[in-house]
Design a protein around this motif. Structure first.
Motif, mmCIF file in Angstrom:
data_model
loop_
_atom_site.group_PDB
_atom_site.id
_atom_site.type_symbol
_atom_site.label_atom_id
_atom_site.label_comp_id
_atom_site.label_asym_id
_atom_site.label_seq_id
_atom_site.Cartn_x
_atom_site.Cartn_y
_atom_site.Cartn_z
ATOM 1 N N ARG A 9 1.898 0.221 -0.381
ATOM 2 C CA ARG A 9 0.784 0.107 0.569
ATOM 3 C C ARG A 9 0.529 1.496 1.150
ATOM 4 O O ARG A 9 1.018 1.830 2.233
ATOM 5 C CB ARG A 9 1.171 -0.898 1.665
ATOM 6 C CG ARG A 9 0.043 -1.366 2.561
ATOM 7 C CD ARG A 9 0.610 -2.228 3.683
ATOM 8 N NE ARG A 9 1.686 -1.537 4.364
ATOM 9 C CZ ARG A 9 2.736 -2.127 4.934
ATOM 10 N NH1 ARG A 9 2.878 -3.425 4.876
ATOM 11 N NH2 ARG A 9 3.662 -1.411 5.549
ATOM 12 N N ARG A 13 2.286 3.233 5.709
ATOM 13 C CA ARG A 13 3.598 3.524 5.131
ATOM 14 C C ARG A 13 4.666 3.630 6.216
ATOM 15 O O ARG A 13 4.433 4.176 7.286
ATOM 16 C CB ARG A 13 3.564 4.842 4.352
ATOM 17 C CG ARG A 13 2.663 4.826 3.125
ATOM 18 C CD ARG A 13 2.728 6.161 2.394
ATOM 19 N NE ARG A 13 2.162 7.245 3.192
ATOM 20 C CZ ARG A 13 2.825 8.296 3.634
ATOM 21 N NH1 ARG A 13 4.115 8.430 3.362
ATOM 22 N NH2 ARG A 13 2.217 9.228 4.337
ATOM 23 N N HIS A 92 7.284 -8.644 0.994
ATOM 24 C CA HIS A 92 5.897 -8.408 0.586
ATOM 25 C C HIS A 92 5.722 -8.640 -0.911
ATOM 26 O O HIS A 92 6.594 -8.285 -1.717
ATOM 27 C CB HIS A 92 5.485 -6.959 0.875
ATOM 28 C CG HIS A 92 5.551 -6.563 2.309
ATOM 29 N ND1 HIS A 92 4.591 -6.920 3.232
ATOM 30 C CD2 HIS A 92 6.453 -5.815 2.987
ATOM 31 C CE1 HIS A 92 4.892 -6.409 4.412
ATOM 32 N NE2 HIS A 92 6.032 -5.741 4.293
ATOM 33 N N GLY A 94 2.722 -7.702 -3.815
ATOM 34 C CA GLY A 94 1.455 -7.025 -4.057
ATOM 35 C C GLY A 94 0.431 -7.950 -4.677
ATOM 36 O O GLY A 94 -0.740 -7.945 -4.284
ATOM 37 N N PRO A 118 -2.607 -9.265 -1.812
ATOM 38 C CA PRO A 118 -1.223 -9.298 -1.326
ATOM 39 C C PRO A 118 -0.983 -10.393 -0.290
ATOM 40 O O PRO A 118 -1.910 -10.935 0.313
ATOM 41 C CB PRO A 118 -1.070 -7.914 -0.686
ATOM 42 C CG PRO A 118 -2.443 -7.592 -0.173
ATOM 43 C CD PRO A 118 -3.391 -8.174 -1.183
ATOM 44 N N SER A 120 2.511 -11.645 2.598
ATOM 45 C CA SER A 120 3.818 -11.265 3.158
ATOM 46 C C SER A 120 4.426 -12.443 3.905
ATOM 47 O O SER A 120 3.739 -13.399 4.269
ATOM 48 C CB SER A 120 3.671 -10.076 4.113
ATOM 49 O OG SER A 120 3.082 -8.971 3.475
ATOM 50 N N SER A 284 -0.390 7.240 7.661
ATOM 51 C CA SER A 284 -1.606 6.816 7.002
ATOM 52 C C SER A 284 -2.447 8.042 6.681
ATOM 53 O O SER A 284 -2.005 9.183 6.847
ATOM 54 C CB SER A 284 -2.380 5.828 7.889
ATOM 55 O OG SER A 284 -3.499 5.284 7.216
ATOM 56 N N PRO A 353 -3.207 -0.805 -5.089
ATOM 57 C CA PRO A 353 -3.565 0.205 -4.075
ATOM 58 C C PRO A 353 -3.053 1.601 -4.406
ATOM 59 O O PRO A 353 -3.628 2.591 -3.951
ATOM 60 C CB PRO A 353 -2.920 -0.326 -2.793
ATOM 61 C CG PRO A 353 -2.760 -1.783 -3.015
ATOM 62 C CD PRO A 353 -2.503 -1.949 -4.488
ATOM 63 N N ARG A 354 -2.002 1.701 -5.188
ATOM 64 C CA ARG A 354 -1.485 3.025 -5.540
ATOM 65 C C ARG A 354 -2.438 3.754 -6.490
ATOM 66 O O ARG A 354 -2.482 4.986 -6.494
ATOM 67 C CB ARG A 354 -0.088 2.898 -6.144
ATOM 68 C CG ARG A 354 0.942 2.332 -5.155
ATOM 69 C CD ARG A 354 2.254 1.995 -5.849
ATOM 70 N NE ARG A 354 2.074 0.965 -6.874
ATOM 71 C CZ ARG A 354 3.040 0.541 -7.673
ATOM 72 N NH1 ARG A 354 4.263 1.050 -7.559
ATOM 73 N NH2 ARG A 354 2.803 -0.394 -8.581
ATOM 74 N N ARG A 394 -8.020 -5.340 2.520
ATOM 75 C CA ARG A 394 -6.958 -4.459 2.020
ATOM 76 C C ARG A 394 -7.464 -3.058 1.719
ATOM 77 O O ARG A 394 -6.772 -2.067 1.977
ATOM 78 C CB ARG A 394 -6.350 -5.072 0.748
ATOM 79 C CG ARG A 394 -5.058 -4.428 0.290
ATOM 80 C CD ARG A 394 -4.731 -4.759 -1.154
ATOM 81 N NE ARG A 394 -5.604 -4.031 -2.091
ATOM 82 C CZ ARG A 394 -5.475 -4.073 -3.416
ATOM 83 N NH1 ARG A 394 -4.531 -4.827 -3.968
ATOM 84 N NH2 ARG A 394 -6.293 -3.388 -4.198
ATOM 85 N N ASP A 395 -8.671 -2.943 1.143
ATOM 86 C CA ASP A 395 -9.106 -1.674 0.555
ATOM 87 C C ASP A 395 -10.197 -0.947 1.322
ATOM 88 O O ASP A 395 -10.645 0.124 0.899
ATOM 89 C CB ASP A 395 -9.610 -1.925 -0.873
ATOM 90 C CG ASP A 395 -8.507 -2.408 -1.794
ATOM 91 O OD1 ASP A 395 -7.323 -2.169 -1.471
ATOM 92 O OD2 ASP A 395 -8.819 -3.023 -2.837
#
Length: 625
Positions: A9, A13, A92, A94, A118, A120, A284, A353-354, A394-395
């Motif tokens: 994420r 982080r 979590h 993904g 994702p 959690s 972030s 997301p990576r 999320r994005d």
């Protein structure tokens, strides 16, 4: 804390986490008879996070299996155990395709529906003082349910036409994270270059007691840009950080984000107790940039910008929708840039997301697209809408994303022209997306039958460059095409919709393959006889698009060969079919519709010569972290 490209994420982080990828117990439940972990007979082993259909999983079974089970035992050391009122333990996921149930130490802790987004669980209570965690996951993914958002996953036994092997169960990272009792759960960055500021909205897991604060520090390449501390009076807080002072210090190209200059503002967010001690620390980043459509032009940072996109399935032979490793996600971004593209349209997939992190970091714009269903039912509407909202949340903070695409080619709305309910659904998705994110254009239904949207994306696989010039060369020619031509045998407009100030782009074209051998499985739009012929045909098609007075961008089909769809510029192993330098030269020619476009390319070339893009020789090997 230094950058960690493996962290699942990237824009929220923390230092204290553990990746649970590796070997898990595994079982098929083809009769769907087991209801709890205690009933399951685990008779296989699987490598997570690779789907069982893929070779990388160690299972490599492409048959129909609607229900699968996973189990992993995770030892906990003393300092890793949660402490009531001080430290919590989160689990979590993904992405798990499609419907997931999760037990920890025998207790159900989470349920989630949606194969690309994702979820959690706070497992502090069930972890307790136990020496280990027994994590069990049940995933249900009906291969024949066409009302389920599935993207390019095939519902037949073997891949056919443009659909590929299925991706069942866990296909993105599973990880543990240790957090303080009062901690951040979500961040949203909204940049405003015109006002020279960024807005941060944050959410806490619970309303904090009186006297708690948050402190936000922004830096650019180590230099302090802004710092602000505000009181926390509830779960949600909002800060507006002015960059006016920094804007007077830095040149525009040093401060704004773009593919040429992917400047990222590093952020440190701290949650502070009344006694001054820091409770939670999150790292972030944000990108200061604007994107909009105005008077038929696509604007990046207020300047007309020509999009040179390539369609990216992001599918690997050995691991399918899952990337073989985090390094492969970076390499995919580098490959697109090395071929001269400034962006990708991720097709029928909500990407890891990576991958978006590397697009942010290296400078590649992205069209964020949903994985669609194929039937129009009330269940399909609810499922797609729910998953799309989760993807937006999320994005939304990634600067690389410059457009949202909830639907492609009327997938899931197959009777769009004759069914008012389907048209209202498309319009509803457009307005819902714009209401949640007004900072980006939306392509409501890319390719065909437009009823709403800020960009008119047209799919046209005409293989004659002169035909493309005749259809899209000028405003008059495009209006004639809208009125009388049906590219790919589909109307461009329906329900009385017509062009106003939307930008027009050719968002799928080309699709050329080198002629297959007699025994080679193949599907595509047309073939050429050799690599030289492929380069020549590509040159003529792209040149025709760039000569248009109107088009504001293109998306070529496609980046890599994918299964039987062998129309990639790269093979499935990511080796090039033609000289990358020659492709790059073609893609960087100026676009007639954007005055000064050649200047952008010159600046880009200068940046590469200065060594600031980190380019490497094109190969199939992943880049180092």
């Amino acid at each position: 804390m230094t950058e960690d490209p493996t962290f699942p994420r990237p824009q929220l982080r923390r230092a204290d986490w553990r990746d649970l990828s590796g070997t898990w117990d595994f079982a098929y439940d083809d009769q769907n008879i087991w209801r709890s972990p205690a009933e399951v007979t685990f008779d296989r082993r699987i490598t997570v996070p690779f789907p069982p259909e893929s070779p990388a999983s160690g299972v490599h079974d492409t048959d129909f299996h609607a229900v699968v089970w996973y189990r992993c035992r995770v030892p906990l050391r003393g300092p890793e155990r949660p402490v009531a009122g001080e430290r919590r333990l989160l689990l979590h996921f993904g992405a798990v395709d499609y419907r997931a149930s999760v037990w920890v130490n025998g207790q159900l802790v989470a349920e989630h529906e949606g194969g690309h987004t994702p979820f959690s669980a706070d497992i502090s209570a069930v972890a307790g003082d136990a020496p280990a965690l027994d994590v069990v996951v049940r995933a249900e993914d009906d291969p024949h349910d066409l009302s389920q958002p599935r993207g390019k996953q095939d519902w037949k036994q073997e891949p056919h036409v443009i659909w590929y092997h299925r991706t069942t169960g866990i296909w993105q990272p599973v990880w543990l994270e240790w957090v303080p009792d009062v901690h951040l759960t979500a961040l949203r960055w909204t940049p405003d270059p015109d006002r020279k500021e960024v807005r941060l909205q944050l959410r806490l897991v619970t309303p904090p007691p009186s006297g708690w604060r948050t402190r936000v520090t922004l830096r650019l390449r180590g230099d302090l840009l802004a710092e602000q501390t505000v009181a926390l009076t509830g779960r949600d807080a909002s800060l507006t950080l002015s960059l006016a002072h920094a804007a007077g210090t830095y040149d525009k190209d040093e401060l704004l984000w773009s593919p040429r200059f992917p400047n990222l503002i590093d952020a440190l967010i701290e949650v502070i107790r009344p006694d001054g001690q820091v409770s939670d620390t999150v790292y972030s980043y944000a990108g200061l940039r604007s994107v909009e459509v105005s008077d038929g032009r696509f604007l990046l940072n207020g300047v007309p910008y020509f999009l040179r996109l390539v369609l990216a399935q992001n599918y690997w032979p050995e691991s399918h929708l899952a990337a073989p490793s985090p390094d492969h996600l970076r390499r995919e971004v580098e490959l697109a840039k090395e071929l001269g593209f400034n962006g990708v349209r991720i097709h029928q997939k909500i990407e890891d997301p990576r991958f978006l992190y590397w697009c942010d970091r290296l400078g590649l714009v992205v069209w964020g697209e949903a994985a669609n269903a194929f039937l129009f039912t009330s269940d399909a509407q609810e499922r797609l809408t729910r998953e799309w909202l989760e993807a937006l949340r999320r994005d939304v903070s990634h600067p690389c994303i410059v457009a949202w695409v909830p639907l492609n080619e009327s997938w899931g709305v197959p009777n769009l022209e004759r069914d008012p309910a389907q048209r209202h659904f498309v319009k509803g998705l457009y307005h819902l997306t714009r209401s949640l994110d007004f900072t980006r254009p939306v392509v409501a239904n890319d390719g065909w039958e437009h009823v709403a949207g800020n960009i008119l994306g047209i799919h046209d696989y005409a293989l004659n460059a002169e035909v493309l010039r005749e259809r899209y060369g000028s405003h008059e020619q495009i209006e004639r095409t809208f009125a009388s031509v049906q590219p790919h045998f589909r109307n461009i407009f329906t329900d009385g919709h017509h062009r106003s100030d939307e930008a027009v782009m050719l968002t799928e074209f080309g699709g050329l393959s080198i002629r297959p051998q007699n025994d080679e499985q193949w599907w595509g739009y047309a073939t050429v006889g050799s690599a030289e012929a492929l380069l020549s045909a590509y040159d003529t098609l792209v040149s025709a698009v760039l000569s248009s007075d109107v088009l504001m961008g293109f998306c070529y089909t496609q980046l890599t060969d994918t299964a039987q769809e062998t129309n990639g510029l790269l093979r499935a192993d990511r080796t090039p079919k033609v000289d990358p330098a020659q492709l790059r030269a073609i893609n960087r020619r100026p676009a007639r519709s954007v005055p000064g476009d050649i200047v952008q390319d010159i600046h880009h070339d200068a940046q590469e010569r200065a060594g600031t893009l980190g380019r490497r020789t094109l190969s199939a090997e992943p880049a180092p972290s």
